[in-house]
Scaffold this active site. Structure first.
Site, PDB file in Angstrom:
ATOM      1  CB  CYS A   1      -5.431  -1.551  -1.069  1.00  0.00           C
ATOM      2  SG  CYS A   1      -5.766  -2.331  -2.634  1.00  0.00           S
TER       3      CYS A   1
ATOM      4  CG  HIS B   1      -1.461  -2.381   0.162  1.00  0.00           C
ATOM      5  ND1 HIS B   1      -2.130  -3.583   0.240  1.00  0.00           N
ATOM      6  CD2 HIS B   1      -1.728  -1.876  -1.076  1.00  0.00           C
ATOM      7  CE1 HIS B   1      -2.773  -3.796  -0.900  1.00  0.00           C
ATOM      8  NE2 HIS B   1      -2.546  -2.777  -1.706  1.00  0.00           N
TER       9      HIS B   1
ATOM     10  CG  ASN C   1      -3.001  -5.410  -4.200  1.00  0.00           C
ATOM     11  OD1 ASN C   1      -3.636  -5.530  -3.161  1.00  0.00           O
ATOM     12  ND2 ASN C   1      -2.922  -4.264  -4.863  1.00  0.00           N
TER      13      ASN C   1
END
Ligand code: ACO
Length: 347
Positions: free
Chosen positions: A113, A253, A283
């Site tokens: 990520c 994020h 996500n």
């Protein structure tokens, strides 16, 4: 060294929307639990023909249009991804071919990520040094293709998508001002897809053992994320003599609103300066920061001259943050595609 910054942005999302209500029919969970614990309401799920390369190509094409840059003028493509179309060649090479960026070096960067922010740091250094002139920095992931839809601890979290930025030389003192990259390999077991690599090559056994799915120690990753997002952002800001109070827009994020809230509370950044869209997309791994940047910019939450901090964390464990002095001027209001078009025409 010159300064390098973002001169165009793009995003791409799969068509299929998967709501919490639909997940309720798949595993023992509820919309209430998912929203309270994560802030997620829905996510996009890639279809058979939607991949990191196809979504990355669409996002990059939009970023090039917004920047007014011809594909042949791009000489570097870095794609942050951990769900590549093929183990090799790289997703960046698939994207290079599809876009016709015939003069570009191309490689993938695997930092989960944190991949886009890592790639932004690397790409902006290569442009600032003069080694490359025009870079396409992409974050693209389709983690739902690696999601165990019987594991309620992970299947509620992830969504698919891609975001992209064109990075080019900008006025001195603008663009990427500083960054902080890091990793803690002692956390490799906390978030992992064990099968399909050299350690556990694909076999009937690895399929039977469900080794091709995401395995995660959620609580440990949560604690790490809250701590590292704050620490890394502070380190990046300190490198250019700034503090969290100077930040106009914080783009973290998009993993979980509780992680974002805790990290920004620790940093002392007011909620109105924090951009979130995790409710809509979940996500999206390496795609989350560039998609959020794109939306924050088009919504007028980031304006020319603003101080922007982007920060990511992910499997590895990895982390990355960048401080940017924003160089792009505001575009008129409207929906994403229309705005990207307007920016292109104005240029
Ligand atoms: N629905 C209902 N109950 C659930 C669900 C669910 N979807 N998932 C877990 N639970 C249960 C657990 O079984 C547990 O029950 P128990 O107390 O009876 O054992 C209870 O809820 C609490 O579980 P926790 O794991 O403590 O829940 P937590 O509040 O930590 O939330 C979550 C779990 C959302 C996964 C959280 O830990 C988290 O967000 N962690 C970070 C994950 C993350 O960001 N990962 C991505 C990193 S980026 C990358 O590189 C891909």
């Amino acid at each position: 060294m010159k300064s390098a910054g973002i001169i165009g942005l793009g995003k791409a999302l799969p068509e299929r929307v998967l709501t919490n209500a639909e997940i309720e029919t798949m595993v023992e969970t509820s919309d209430e639990w998912i929203f309270e614990r994560t802030g997620i309401r829905k996510r996009r799920v890639a279809g058979e023909n939607e991949t990191s390369a196809s979504l990355g190509t669409a996002a990059a094409a939009e970023a090039l249009r917004m920047a007014g840059v011809d594909p042949a003028d791009v000489d570097l493509i870095i794609c942050g991804t951990t769900s590549p179309d093929t183990l090799f060649p790289s997703t960046a090479c698939h994207i290079q071919q599809r876009l016709g960026c015939v003069n570009a070096a191309a490689f993938d960067l695997a930092a989960a990520c944190a991949g886009f922010v890592y790639a932004l740091a690397v790409g902006s250094e290569l442009v600032a040094s003069g080694a490359h002139k025009m870079a396409l920095i992409i974050g693209a992931d389709v983690l739902t293709k690696f999601t165990d839809w019987t594991d309620r601890g992970t299947c509620v979290l992830f969504g698919d998508g891609a975001g992209a930025a064109v990075v080019a030389p900008v006025e001195d003192g603008r663009g990427v001002l500083s960054y902080d990259l890091g990793a803690d390999g002692t956390g490799t077991g906390l978030l992992v897809i064990p099968g399909g690599g050299g350690l556990h090559p694909a076999s009937h056994q690895t399929v039977d053992d469900r080794l091709h799915y995401i395995k995660m120690e959620g609580r440990e990753v949560f604690k790490f994320a809250v701590k590292i997002m704050g620490e890394s952002s502070e380190r990046s800001l300190a490198k250019c003599g700034l503090s969290p109070h100077d930040v106009d827009c914080f783009v973290p994020h998009q993993a979980n609103t509780r992680i974002i809230d805790s990290a920004t509370r620790r940093l002392g950044i007011a909620p109105e300066r924090v951009f979130t869209n995790v409710a809509d997309y979940g996500n999206t791994s390496a795609a989350s920061v560039p998609i959020a940047l794109y939306e924050a910019f088009l919504m007028g939450r980031i304006r020319e001259g603003d101080l922007v901090v982007v920060v990511g964390f992910g499997a590895g464990l990895t982390w990355a943050s960048c401080v940017l002095r924003w160089t792009m001027s505001a575009v008129p209001e409207g929906d994403g595609k229309e705005l990207a078009g307007a920016a292109r025409v104005d240029k």
